[in-house]
Scaffold this active site. Structure first.
Site, PDB file in Angstrom:
ATOM      1  N   ASN A   9     -18.285  44.663  -0.561  1.00  0.00           N
ATOM      2  CA  ASN A   9     -17.429  44.658   0.446  1.00  0.00           C
ATOM      3  C   ASN A   9     -16.028  44.280  -0.058  1.00  0.00           C
ATOM      4  O   ASN A   9     -15.428  43.142  -0.112  1.00  0.00           O
ATOM      5  CB  ASN A   9     -17.792  43.483   1.534  1.00  0.00           C
ATOM      6  CG  ASN A   9     -17.175  43.192   2.636  1.00  0.00           C
ATOM      7  OD1 ASN A   9     -16.068  44.030   2.937  1.00  0.00           O
ATOM      8  ND2 ASN A   9     -17.299  42.111   3.355  1.00  0.00           N
ATOM      9  N   LYS A  11     -13.475  44.139   2.082  1.00  0.00           N
ATOM     10  CA  LYS A  11     -12.690  43.567   3.163  1.00  0.00           C
ATOM     11  C   LYS A  11     -11.393  44.422   3.365  1.00  0.00           C
ATOM     12  O   LYS A  11     -11.367  45.502   3.113  1.00  0.00           O
ATOM     13  CB  LYS A  11     -12.600  42.391   2.870  1.00  0.00           C
ATOM     14  CG  LYS A  11     -13.694  41.451   2.236  1.00  0.00           C
ATOM     15  CD  LYS A  11     -13.737  40.107   2.592  1.00  0.00           C
ATOM     16  CE  LYS A  11     -15.321  39.478   2.005  1.00  0.00           C
ATOM     17  NZ  LYS A  11     -15.110  38.065   2.359  1.00  0.00           N
ATOM     18  N   HIS A  93     -20.398  40.769  10.116  1.00  0.00           N
ATOM     19  CA  HIS A  93     -19.991  40.185   9.147  1.00  0.00           C
ATOM     20  C   HIS A  93     -19.349  38.750   9.835  1.00  0.00           C
ATOM     21  O   HIS A  93     -18.644  38.985  10.863  1.00  0.00           O
ATOM     22  CB  HIS A  93     -18.813  40.727   8.277  1.00  0.00           C
ATOM     23  CG  HIS A  93     -18.619  39.906   6.971  1.00  0.00           C
ATOM     24  ND1 HIS A  93     -17.715  38.987   7.107  1.00  0.00           N
ATOM     25  CD2 HIS A  93     -18.888  40.243   5.709  1.00  0.00           C
ATOM     26  CE1 HIS A  93     -17.392  38.343   5.913  1.00  0.00           C
ATOM     27  NE2 HIS A  93     -18.196  39.091   5.062  1.00  0.00           N
ATOM     28  N   GLU A  95     -16.804  37.270   9.178  1.00  0.00           N
ATOM     29  CA  GLU A  95     -15.361  37.394   9.490  1.00  0.00           C
ATOM     30  C   GLU A  95     -15.209  38.105  10.771  1.00  0.00           C
ATOM     31  O   GLU A  95     -13.960  37.694  11.491  1.00  0.00           O
ATOM     32  CB  GLU A  95     -14.740  37.990   8.133  1.00  0.00           C
ATOM     33  CG  GLU A  95     -14.380  37.170   7.089  1.00  0.00           C
ATOM     34  CD  GLU A  95     -14.138  37.652   5.811  1.00  0.00           C
ATOM     35  OE1 GLU A  95     -14.073  38.780   5.555  1.00  0.00           O
ATOM     36  OE2 GLU A  95     -14.460  36.896   4.869  1.00  0.00           O
ATOM     37  N   GLU A 165     -25.524  35.379   4.697  1.00  0.00           N
ATOM     38  CA  GLU A 165     -24.203  34.976   4.000  1.00  0.00           C
ATOM     39  C   GLU A 165     -23.838  33.648   4.727  1.00  0.00           C
ATOM     40  O   GLU A 165     -23.285  33.801   5.790  1.00  0.00           O
ATOM     41  CB  GLU A 165     -23.144  36.075   4.383  1.00  0.00           C
ATOM     42  CG  GLU A 165     -23.415  37.422   3.533  1.00  0.00           C
ATOM     43  CD  GLU A 165     -21.985  38.082   3.360  1.00  0.00           C
ATOM     44  OE1 GLU A 165     -21.750  38.384   2.350  1.00  0.00           O
ATOM     45  OE2 GLU A 165     -21.402  38.248   4.429  1.00  0.00           O
ATOM     46  N   GLY A 171     -16.109  33.274  -0.082  1.00  0.00           N
ATOM     47  CA  GLY A 171     -14.725  33.369  -0.334  1.00  0.00           C
ATOM     48  C   GLY A 171     -14.575  31.967  -1.007  1.00  0.00           C
ATOM     49  O   GLY A 171     -13.457  31.583  -1.167  1.00  0.00           O
ATOM     50  N   SER A 210     -19.805  34.061  -2.589  1.00  0.00           N
ATOM     51  CA  SER A 210     -19.227  33.665  -3.892  1.00  0.00           C
ATOM     52  C   SER A 210     -20.364  34.145  -5.093  1.00  0.00           C
ATOM     53  O   SER A 210     -20.289  33.565  -5.755  1.00  0.00           O
ATOM     54  CB  SER A 210     -19.139  32.244  -3.842  1.00  0.00           C
ATOM     55  OG  SER A 210     -17.871  31.816  -2.876  1.00  0.00           O
ATOM     56  N   GLY A 232     -15.163  38.994  -3.093  1.00  0.00           N
ATOM     57  CA  GLY A 232     -14.142  38.963  -4.077  1.00  0.00           C
ATOM     58  C   GLY A 232     -14.281  39.766  -5.468  1.00  0.00           C
ATOM     59  O   GLY A 232     -13.768  40.385  -6.174  1.00  0.00           O
TER      60      GLY A 232
HETATM   61  P1  PGA Z   1     -17.502  36.712  -1.325  1.00  0.00           P
HETATM   62  O1  PGA Z   1     -17.679  37.523  -0.205  1.00  0.00           O
HETATM   63  O2  PGA Z   1     -18.289  37.314  -2.350  1.00  0.00           O
HETATM   64  O3  PGA Z   1     -16.089  36.737  -1.637  1.00  0.00           O
HETATM   65  O4  PGA Z   1     -17.695  35.256  -1.130  1.00  0.00           O
HETATM   66  C1  PGA Z   1     -18.832  37.735   0.517  1.00  0.00           C
HETATM   67  C2  PGA Z   1     -18.823  38.593   1.858  1.00  0.00           C
HETATM   68  O5  PGA Z   1     -17.861  38.195   2.490  1.00  0.00           O
HETATM   69  O6  PGA Z   1     -19.368  39.427   2.064  1.00  0.00           O
END
Ligand code: PGA
Length: 249
Positions: A9, A11, A93, A95, A165, A171, A210, A232
């Protein structure tokens, strides 16, 4: 079940140059036996779909509008996402649940819209830190899941995926432990098994939060973790390839 789905992803990151360079540097020997999906911002989907054609890697969107066409300024229909060559779409998601105030109902409607257009939805669920600290993580994920199974055809669910998640792990560098993740994945599968055992066996339940090349192998080694949704570390093709290979070992 062996892990069989790893998704990057991106983002709100990337550019035309970034995606071409990324795919060139993403060294995956095919066939790898795993669905590998790249999810760029929608504006780059058509470009990325062209660049990955024939590589075995496919692409997906990060969100979808709920209407098929019409006067909905700024929205992108599932049919349009499919038309430019994407196969998957992330819905719900955290976010978007937080930034755009997306509720369970809307997330479920988005999953149904994806299926209507033949896209495979990756439906995100997960609790916040406050919810986990209050001991409510199961109740929160159960509520998010129920909204989806009430609205979405179960056969459709089986061709897509559920992404667990935990919001506090996204993140943050604070990955869920393999035990925490496995416990929630088993809960999710069990919840679906109460509706249909065969669907519960088929649907991929992937972990996100993460994931990195160091922790991927242990997470992917858990019985009910069928792959990962990577943020990330998915922006670096070398790290992402390493994570994909961790799912094959
Ligand atoms: P991350 O993000 O691997 O940076 O924690 C995962 C995601 O938001 O899908």
């Amino acid at each position: 079940m062996r892990p069989s789905l790893v998704v990057a992803n991106w983002k709100m990151n990337g550019s035309g140059d970034f995606l071409r360079d990324y795919v060139e540097r993403l060294e995956l020997d095919q066939p790898i036996g795993i669905d590998v999906v790249l999810c760029p911002p929608s504006i780059y989907l058509a470009d990325l779909a062209r660049v990955v054609r024939g590589t075995g890697v496919v692409c997906g969107a990060q969100d979808v509008g709920i209407q098929p066409v019409g006067a909905h300024t700024g929205e992108i229909a599932a049919e349009m996402i499919a038309e430019v060559g994407a196969d998957w779409v992330i819905v719900g998601h955290s976010e978007r649940r937080i930034d755009q105030n997306e509720k369970d109902d809307l997330v479920a409607t988005k999953a149904a819209a994806a299926l209507r257009a033949g896209l495979k939805p990756i439906i995100c669920v997960g609790e916040t830190l406050a919810e986990r600290e209050a001991g409510h993580e199961i109740a929160v994920v159960e509520r998010q899941l129920e909204a989806v199974v009430d609205r979405v055809d179960l056969e459709g669910l089986a061709c897509g995926a559920i992404a667990y998640e935990p919001v506090w792990a996204i993140g943050s560098g604070m990955t869920a432990t393999a035990e925490q993740a496995q416990a929630m994945h088993a809960f999710i599968r069990d919840k679906i098994a109460h509706l249909d055992v065969e669907i519960a066996r088929k649907v991929r339940v992937v972990y996100g939060g993460s994931i990195n090349p160091e922790n991927a192998e242990e997470l992917f080694g858990q019985d009910d973790i069928d792959g990962g949704l990577v943020g990330g570390a998915g922006l670096d093709p070398v790290q992402f390839a390493h994570i994909v290979y961790s799912a094959t070992s």
